[in-house]
Design an enzyme around this catalytic site. Structure first.
Site, PDB file in Angstrom:
ATOM      1  N   ASN A 273       2.624   9.185  16.066  1.00 40.06           N
ATOM      2  CA  ASN A 273       3.511   8.144  15.115  1.00 40.06           C
ATOM      3  C   ASN A 273       4.792   8.416  15.308  1.00 40.06           C
ATOM      4  O   ASN A 273       5.810  10.078  15.447  1.00 40.06           O
ATOM      5  CB  ASN A 273       3.121   8.240  13.774  1.00 40.06           C
ATOM      6  CG  ASN A 273       3.279   7.404  12.662  1.00 40.06           C
ATOM      7  OD1 ASN A 273       3.517   6.052  12.928  1.00 40.06           O
ATOM      8  ND2 ASN A 273       3.889   8.390  12.110  1.00 40.06           N
ATOM      9  N   GLU A 274       5.564   7.419  15.328  1.00 40.16           N
ATOM     10  CA  GLU A 274       7.188   7.432  15.400  1.00 40.16           C
ATOM     11  C   GLU A 274       7.661   8.221  16.582  1.00 40.16           C
ATOM     12  O   GLU A 274       8.551   9.344  15.310  1.00 40.16           O
ATOM     13  CB  GLU A 274       7.740   7.599  14.140  1.00 40.16           C
ATOM     14  CG  GLU A 274       7.136   6.639  12.784  1.00 40.16           C
ATOM     15  CD  GLU A 274       8.152   6.591  11.387  1.00 40.16           C
ATOM     16  OE1 GLU A 274       8.249   7.259  11.016  1.00 40.16           O
ATOM     17  OE2 GLU A 274       8.043   4.986  11.217  1.00 40.16           O
TER      18      GLU A 274
HETATM   19  C1  BGC Z   1       5.395   6.805   7.937  1.00 41.33           C
HETATM   20  C2  BGC Z   1       4.534   7.178   6.978  1.00 41.33           C
HETATM   21  C3  BGC Z   1       4.826   6.853   5.346  1.00 41.33           C
HETATM   22  C4  BGC Z   1       6.179   5.335   5.675  1.00 41.33           C
HETATM   23  C5  BGC Z   1       6.893   5.700   4.453  1.00 41.33           C
HETATM   24  C6  BGC Z   1       6.632   5.712   8.233  1.00 41.33           C
HETATM   25  O1  BGC Z   1       7.883   6.338   8.763  1.00 41.33           O
HETATM   26  O2  BGC Z   1       5.039   7.175   9.576  1.00 41.33           O
HETATM   27  O3  BGC Z   1       4.216   8.535   6.912  1.00 41.33           O
HETATM   28  O4  BGC Z   1       4.650   7.544   4.442  1.00 41.33           O
HETATM   29  O5  BGC Z   1       7.302   5.326   6.456  1.00 41.33           O
HETATM   30  O6  BGC Z   1       7.717   5.993   4.085  1.00 41.33           O
END
Ligand code: BGC
Length: 407
Positions: A155-156
């Site tokens: 993720n990211e």
């Molecule tokens: C993340 C989440 C986070 C969301 C809201 C995203 O960058 O993947 O885990 O809760 O942003 O801030």
């Protein structure tokens, strides 16, 4: 205002933010470190580890066709080399619950949290980490791949780039309510003795380690589960330069996005995650009269469309794997979703290959350092009773999903 037949309409969660008691993870350790800058520990979270069947049934009833959640590496491999059968069987049942409900599962294999033993090996700056991560992905997909049509490795994956920049540019710590979110996080991370537990690596090695981990994980997944579609997600900002700041915007896109293209070349899709715009130049702050979300940044749902158009240059099918807003006023969430999905529709009309939209988040959950205060969810959670209350925004997006069209 229709969408393609197989368009995925979903919501997203991440294990640590909803499951509760993720005790073998690095974040759990960090939350409980004396002097921790986390607003509160994650605790039972939304007890989704126990209540997933009810939550999945609710999402189905609302009209969604897909559900994105993460598998926790620290549950699957709580000690190096030890694979917990119990954890594998748990996630098998989560996947079965999705299929039985007719929801297409999308699984994230790493959503910020890692096993608490990983920092001792250098964490997300350690040389061994890509191989270890790929080995964990291989185990999960060998066991569960037949139930996993879509897998996000990381993720990211570009988060280390963003964090390094945020820290370099950080303003003096501001502890007021109006503090920009970046200042808070940078200050909090720098105040911690355990920075390396984060994927948000500090050192220069961070971005390359994440890229290598993705490439090795994709290879492992393809070997054991060739039918699973594999990709990463990237956090992408809608950079809006003022005259004179165009070069900065180009540099930022190059670091956040272009630099990742060689590693994602050959992926099956690219996950796009966006929450707001970032103005660059003299007036780099949001306009004075801008509406702010609970995260401190600007309410700006138009950003998603701009980012999708830019991300299309990767030449991969795009899936909006996260987009959402933190607000206690659910009418603003409805408005955010309305504008964001209209933007997705305009992209499709112009031939941008978008395959799905996942709202962040299904549930009001644990927003990392900010604890439970920000409300991103379509569904409210009373954490004392774990009772779920469906918000109007859930019905609004669920109805779009059911019709597969905007009105
Ligand atoms: C993340 C989440 C986070 C969301 C809201 C995203 O960058 O993947 O885990 O809760 O942003 O801030």
């Amino acid at each position: 205002m229709g969408f393609p037949d197989d368009f995925l309409w979903g919501t997203a969660t991440a294990g640590h933010q909803v499951e509760g008691n993720n005790t073998a993870s690095d974040f759990w350790a960090l939350e409980h470190t004396p002097g921790s800058r986390f607003a509160e520990p994650s605790g039972d979270a939304c007890d989704h580890y126990r209540l997933y069947r009810e939550d999945i049934a609710l999402l189905k009833e609302l009209g969604f066709t897909s559900y994105r959640f993460s598998i926790e590496w620290s549950r699957v491999e709580p000690e190096p080399g030890f694979v917990s059968r119990a954890a594998i069987e748990h996630y098998r049942d989560v996947l079965k619950a999705c299929h039985e409900a007719g929801l297409t599962p999308m699984v994230t294999l790493h959503h910020f949290t890692s096993p608490k033993w990983l920092p001792d090996l250098g964490g997300w700056e350690g040389d061994e980490t890509p191989e270890r991560f790929a080995a964990y992905c291989r185990v999960v997909l060998a066991e569960l791949g037949q139930l996993i049509p879509y897998a996000v490795t990381i993720n990211e994956a570009n988060i280390a780039v963003l964090t390094r920049r945020m820290i370099a540019d950080r303003p003096a710590p501001d502890t007021t309510e109006q503090a920009p979110v970046g200042a808070d996080v940078a200050d909090a991370l720098l105040g911690s003795d355990l920075p390396k537990v984060f994927l948000f690596a500090f050192g220069e090695a961070g971005p390359d380690i994440a890229k290598r981990a993705h490439v090795l994980a994709r290879q492992a997944i393809r070997e054991v589960s060739p039918t699973t579609k594999v990709g990463v997600t990237l956090a992408l900002q809608d950079y809006q330069p003022e005259p004179g700041a165009e070069e900065t915007a180009r540099e930022r896109w190059a670091e956040d996005f272009d630099d990742f293209l060689p590693s994602i070349d050959g992926d099956d899709f690219l996950g796009v995650q966006n929450y707001t715009r970032a103005r660059l130049g003299e007036g780099h702050a949001p306009p004075e009269d801008a509406e702010r979300t609970q995260m401190g940044y600007e309410f700006y749902p138009q950003a998603l469309e701009n980012v999708l158009r830019h991300a299309a240059t990767a030449g991969l099918p795009l899936i909006v794997t996260e987009n959402g807003v933190a607000t206690s006023d659910d009418t603003r969430r409805v408005e955010f979703i309305r504008q964001a999905t209209e933007g997705v529709h305009r992209c499709l009309a112009d031939g941008v290959d978008v395959r799905g939209y996942f709202y962040w988040s299904a549930l009001d959950n644990y927003e990392w350092m900010f604890g439970y205060r920000p409300k991103f969810g379509l569904i409210a959670v009373d954490r004392a009773t774990q009772r779920r209350t469906v918000k109007d925004s859930a019905h609004f997006l669920g109805a779009i999903a059911k019709r597969n069209s905007l009105t």
